[in-house]
Design a protein around this motif. Structure first.
Motif, PDB file in Angstrom:
ATOM      1  N   GLY A 122       0.812  -1.206   0.000  1.00  0.00           N
ATOM      2  CA  GLY A 122       0.000   0.000   0.000  1.00  0.00           C
ATOM      3  C   GLY A 122       0.844   1.253   0.000  1.00  0.00           C
ATOM      4  O   GLY A 122       2.037   1.232  -0.315  1.00  0.00           O
ATOM      5  N   ARG A 123       0.224   2.364   0.372  1.00  0.00           N
ATOM      6  CA  ARG A 123       0.892   3.660   0.332  1.00  0.00           C
ATOM      7  C   ARG A 123       1.996   3.721   1.376  1.00  0.00           C
ATOM      8  O   ARG A 123       1.803   3.345   2.529  1.00  0.00           O
ATOM      9  N   ARG A 124       3.114   4.228   0.965  1.00  0.00           N
ATOM     10  CA  ARG A 124       4.338   4.212   1.793  1.00  0.00           C
ATOM     11  C   ARG A 124       4.116   4.865   3.151  1.00  0.00           C
ATOM     12  O   ARG A 124       4.517   4.337   4.189  1.00  0.00           O
ATOM     13  N   TYR A 125       3.470   6.027   3.149  1.00  0.00           N
ATOM     14  CA  TYR A 125       3.324   6.816   4.370  1.00  0.00           C
ATOM     15  C   TYR A 125       2.223   6.276   5.280  1.00  0.00           C
ATOM     16  O   TYR A 125       2.091   6.726   6.412  1.00  0.00           O
ATOM     17  N   GLU A 126       1.428   5.320   4.807  1.00  0.00           N
ATOM     18  CA  GLU A 126       0.379   4.711   5.614  1.00  0.00           C
ATOM     19  C   GLU A 126       0.756   3.322   6.138  1.00  0.00           C
ATOM     20  O   GLU A 126       0.358   2.937   7.234  1.00  0.00           O
ATOM     21  N   ASN A 127       1.518   2.572   5.347  1.00  0.00           N
ATOM     22  CA  ASN A 127       1.743   1.157   5.661  1.00  0.00           C
ATOM     23  C   ASN A 127       3.113   0.840   6.239  1.00  0.00           C
ATOM     24  O   ASN A 127       3.307  -0.260   6.759  1.00  0.00           O
ATOM     25  N   TYR A 128       4.056   1.771   6.156  1.00  0.00           N
ATOM     26  CA  TYR A 128       5.413   1.511   6.646  1.00  0.00           C
ATOM     27  C   TYR A 128       5.789   2.620   7.636  1.00  0.00           C
ATOM     28  O   TYR A 128       5.709   3.801   7.305  1.00  0.00           O
ATOM     29  N   HIS A 129       6.210   2.220   8.836  1.00  0.00           N
ATOM     30  CA  HIS A 129       6.322   3.180   9.925  1.00  0.00           C
ATOM     31  C   HIS A 129       7.742   3.328  10.456  1.00  0.00           C
ATOM     32  O   HIS A 129       7.956   3.942  11.500  1.00  0.00           O
ATOM     33  N   SER A 130       8.695   2.781   9.720  1.00  0.00           N
ATOM     34  CA  SER A 130      10.099   2.978  10.063  1.00  0.00           C
ATOM     35  C   SER A 130      10.938   2.782   8.811  1.00  0.00           C
ATOM     36  O   SER A 130      10.515   2.104   7.860  1.00  0.00           O
ATOM     37  N   GLU A 131      12.117   3.358   8.834  1.00  0.00           N
ATOM     38  CA  GLU A 131      13.042   3.176   7.715  1.00  0.00           C
ATOM     39  C   GLU A 131      13.392   1.704   7.552  1.00  0.00           C
ATOM     40  O   GLU A 131      13.492   1.192   6.432  1.00  0.00           O
ATOM     41  N   ALA A 132      13.537   1.000   8.669  1.00  0.00           N
ATOM     42  CA  ALA A 132      13.874  -0.427   8.605  1.00  0.00           C
ATOM     43  C   ALA A 132      12.766  -1.225   7.934  1.00  0.00           C
ATOM     44  O   ALA A 132      13.038  -2.142   7.146  1.00  0.00           O
TER      45      ALA A 132
END
Length: 338
Positions: A122-132
């Motif tokens: 999904g959208r990067r800013y919604e589904n991923y919450h860390s650089e790792a």
């Protein structure tokens, strides 16, 4: 048009624009009982309907096709004189390669020449919450595409990875260079990357050398407290210089298809002024944020962004069909795709 690309020679497709299945988010496999706008149960229904609108082809999900259905679809596609593109999931691991291989075979039997895919949830800013977490996605995506590549080569099928509000343009190019395969390129979405604060002109120029397929759309903007709102709007009503973008695509790939993705929905919130937007976007600079917000303020959509959630299901079906028809008319009359 307010976002102009450099002048290029005016190459235009000698067949009409096609339609992406996601343009029919209301009707695709709909259970609504609408006599005027019945749901499309499968790719054949979508193909038939888009033919009545004068579309040149469709891009549709390949999953769960049988070999017999693929042959039936190909016979009808040939009779209608339309092209067909598929949308497919890449292998998640080695145990999934067999599924991918069979779907490639079915797609090829149906006359598909290029397959669109995404490699994120999904959208990067919604589904991923860390650089790792995002780096892990990138590694998994590369591994999946490396599993897919020998199958694509074996069947001589092209796979086109979409910029799907996930990859920054340079990140996508870096992955394509690692793969170094003539069978893997890009489904170039004209507007998605605005959600990542990228300049659409820069995105087009960065990704167009790899273009196999497209998602054609026009975009409109509106400011809100936490950033900006982003909407698909009928072609010619938004901020993108569509004639120049299409000419540039055609210059780099004379065989490229132009597929309408006009999604009828409420605006998407791009919360770029909130802290939780940024954990995976550390490489985006303050200057890029400032440019994006200036763009929003300079190009507010005068009619107000379209909203449909307050409408009845039948009313949403009406608006969806009107939007698609308006876009196809623009593609014929202004983009000369006919």
């Amino acid at each position: 048009m307010v976002l102009a690309l450099p002048e290029v020679n005016g190459f235009f497709k000698d067949r009409p624009m096609g339609v992406v299945v996601h343009s029919y988010g209301q009707r695709w496999q709909s259970k609504l009982n609408s006599p005027k706008y019945p749901g499309f149960k499968d790719a054949l229904d979508l193909l038939e309907h888009c033919h009545t609108l004068g579309a040149g082809g469709v891009q549709v999900i390949v999953k769960d096709w049988t070999p017999d259905f693929a042959k039936k679809l190909n016979r009808r596609r040939e009779k209608l004189g339309m092209y067909l593109e598929g949308s497919i999931a890449v292998p998640q691991d080695r145990s999934d390669v067999g599924r991918f291989d069979q779907e490639i075979k079915n797609a090829k039997a149906a006359g598909v020449h290029v397959l669109r895919t995404v490699c994120s949830s999904g959208r990067r800013y919604e589904n991923y919450h860390s650089e790792a977490a995002f780096r892990e996605l990138q590694q998994k995506a590369l591994a999946s595409l490396q599993l897919a590549e020998p199958v694509l080569q074996q069947h001589k099928m092209k796979l086109a990875l979409e910029n799907h509000k996930d990859w920054l343009a340079n990140e996508l190019v870096a992955m394509l260079k690692k793969l170094d395969s003539p069978w893997i390129g890009v489904t170039l979405d004209f507007g998605n990357s605005i959600a990542l604060l990228e300049d659409p002109n820069t995105v087009i120029q960065t990704l167009v050398p790899y273009v196999f397929s497209t998602h054609v759309k026009d975009m409109a903007l509106e400011e809100y407290a936490d950033g900006f709102l982003l909407s698909e709007v009928p072609l010619g009503k938004g901020i993108l210089d569509l004639p120049q973008i299409i000419a540039l695509c055609k210059k780099h790939n004379p065989e490229v298809t132009f597929n309408l993705e006009m999604i009828t929905r409420d605006p998407l919130e791009i919360p770029c002024l909130k802290e939780n937007y940024w954990p995976t976007l550390g490489g985006v600079t303050g200057a890029e944020l400032a440019r994006a917000l200036r763009q929003v303020r300079q190009h507010q959509y005068a009619p107000g962004l379209p909203r449909v959630s307050h409408l009845t299901p039948e009313e949403r079906l009406v608006v969806e069909e009107q939007n698609i028809n308006a876009c196809l008319e623009y593609s014929k009359n202004t983009l000369a795709l006919k």
